[in-house]
Design a protein around this motif. Sequence first.
Motif, PDB file in Angstrom:
ATOM      1  N   HIS A  67       3.218  -7.586  -6.084  1.00  0.00           N
ATOM      2  CA  HIS A  67       3.674  -8.806  -5.419  1.00  0.00           C
ATOM      3  C   HIS A  67       4.329  -8.513  -4.067  1.00  0.00           C
ATOM      4  N   ARG A  68       4.624  -7.240  -3.774  1.00  0.00           N
ATOM      5  CA  ARG A  68       5.181  -6.889  -2.470  1.00  0.00           C
ATOM      6  C   ARG A  68       4.107  -6.549  -1.435  1.00  0.00           C
ATOM      7  N   VAL A  69       2.843  -6.487  -1.857  1.00  0.00           N
ATOM      8  CA  VAL A  69       1.762  -6.272  -0.895  1.00  0.00           C
ATOM      9  C   VAL A  69       1.643  -7.542  -0.057  1.00  0.00           C
ATOM     10  N   ARG A  70       1.743  -7.398   1.247  1.00  0.00           N
ATOM     11  CA  ARG A  70       1.708  -8.540   2.164  1.00  0.00           C
ATOM     12  C   ARG A  70       0.427  -8.608   2.975  1.00  0.00           C
ATOM     13  N   GLN A  71      -0.215  -7.442   3.209  1.00  0.00           N
ATOM     14  CA  GLN A  71      -1.393  -7.411   4.066  1.00  0.00           C
ATOM     15  C   GLN A  71      -2.382  -6.361   3.569  1.00  0.00           C
ATOM     16  N   VAL A  72      -3.654  -6.612   3.836  1.00  0.00           N
ATOM     17  CA  VAL A  72      -4.705  -5.628   3.591  1.00  0.00           C
ATOM     18  C   VAL A  72      -5.596  -5.619   4.825  1.00  0.00           C
ATOM     19  N   PHE A  73      -5.846  -4.416   5.333  1.00  0.00           N
ATOM     20  CA  PHE A  73      -6.706  -4.235   6.499  1.00  0.00           C
ATOM     21  C   PHE A  73      -7.968  -3.504   6.076  1.00  0.00           C
ATOM     22  N   ARG A  74      -9.094  -3.918   6.659  1.00  0.00           N
ATOM     23  CA  ARG A  74     -10.378  -3.243   6.433  1.00  0.00           C
ATOM     24  C   ARG A  74     -10.867  -2.778   7.790  1.00  0.00           C
ATOM     25  N   ASN A  75     -11.013  -1.473   7.951  1.00  0.00           N
ATOM     26  CA  ASN A  75     -11.400  -0.894   9.239  1.00  0.00           C
ATOM     27  C   ASN A  75     -10.519  -1.413  10.378  1.00  0.00           C
ATOM     28  N   GLY A  76      -9.225  -1.542  10.106  1.00  0.00           N
ATOM     29  CA  GLY A  76      -8.260  -1.952  11.125  1.00  0.00           C
ATOM     30  C   GLY A  76      -8.138  -3.445  11.346  1.00  0.00           C
ATOM     31  N   THR A  77      -8.950  -4.243  10.668  1.00  0.00           N
ATOM     32  CA  THR A  77      -8.921  -5.700  10.828  1.00  0.00           C
ATOM     33  C   THR A  77      -8.229  -6.327   9.619  1.00  0.00           C
ATOM     34  N   LEU A  78      -7.289  -7.204   9.884  1.00  0.00           N
ATOM     35  CA  LEU A  78      -6.575  -7.907   8.803  1.00  0.00           C
ATOM     36  C   LEU A  78      -7.561  -8.804   8.058  1.00  0.00           C
ATOM     37  N   ILE A  79      -7.717  -8.565   6.742  1.00  0.00           N
ATOM     38  CA  ILE A  79      -8.652  -9.377   5.958  1.00  0.00           C
ATOM     39  C   ILE A  79      -7.945 -10.183   4.886  1.00  0.00           C
ATOM     40  N   TRP A  80      -6.676  -9.868   4.607  1.00  0.00           N
ATOM     41  CA  TRP A  80      -5.940 -10.559   3.550  1.00  0.00           C
ATOM     42  C   TRP A  80      -4.461 -10.530   3.912  1.00  0.00           C
ATOM     43  N   GLU A  81      -3.796 -11.675   3.735  1.00  0.00           N
ATOM     44  CA  GLU A  81      -2.376 -11.734   4.027  1.00  0.00           C
ATOM     45  C   GLU A  81      -1.700 -12.719   3.107  1.00  0.00           C
ATOM     46  N   ARG A  82      -0.598 -12.279   2.527  1.00  0.00           N
ATOM     47  CA  ARG A  82       0.214 -13.140   1.669  1.00  0.00           C
ATOM     48  C   ARG A  82       1.299 -13.755   2.551  1.00  0.00           C
ATOM     49  N   PRO A  83       1.553 -15.043   2.403  1.00  0.00           N
ATOM     50  CA  PRO A  83       2.621 -15.649   3.196  1.00  0.00           C
ATOM     51  C   PRO A  83       3.971 -15.003   2.876  1.00  0.00           C
ATOM     52  N   ALA A  84       4.803 -14.868   3.899  1.00  0.00           N
ATOM     53  CA  ALA A  84       6.140 -14.307   3.708  1.00  0.00           C
ATOM     54  C   ALA A  84       6.975 -15.258   2.857  1.00  0.00           C
ATOM     55  N   PRO A  85       7.828 -14.702   1.992  1.00  0.00           N
ATOM     56  CA  PRO A  85       8.683 -15.581   1.191  1.00  0.00           C
ATOM     57  C   PRO A  85       9.670 -16.329   2.081  1.00  0.00           C
ATOM     58  N   PRO A  86      10.086 -17.515   1.639  1.00  0.00           N
ATOM     59  CA  PRO A  86      11.017 -18.308   2.470  1.00  0.00           C
ATOM     60  C   PRO A  86      12.372 -17.657   2.601  1.00  0.00           C
TER      61      PRO A  86
END
Length: 86
Positions: A67-86
């Motif tokens: 649940h602390r994973v916020r971003q995933v990059f594929r070949n340097g490009t952001l492909i997945w992002e979880r919204p930051a908690p309020p």
Amino acid sequence: MMPIHELLSRIRWDPAFGSADFTLGYWDRVQERIVTVPLREATIDPQDHFAFDVVDDEGEVHHVPFHRVRQVFRNGTLIWERPAPP
């Protein structure tokens, strides 16, 4: 948004998609920032559906909940992002 477990399964089981270079960005509570680590350096136990392990530059092992994973990059490009908690 696709759950992180589904994305990691696709990376693992889809040869065409998973052959790329992936990076995980997770929230580090101590440093209070997103830390990035190459996926190939993360240890993911298929039986552990809650966390993965990563070793930092000082050799310390960190047990990081998914649940602390916020971003995933594929070949340097952001492909997945979880919204930051309020």
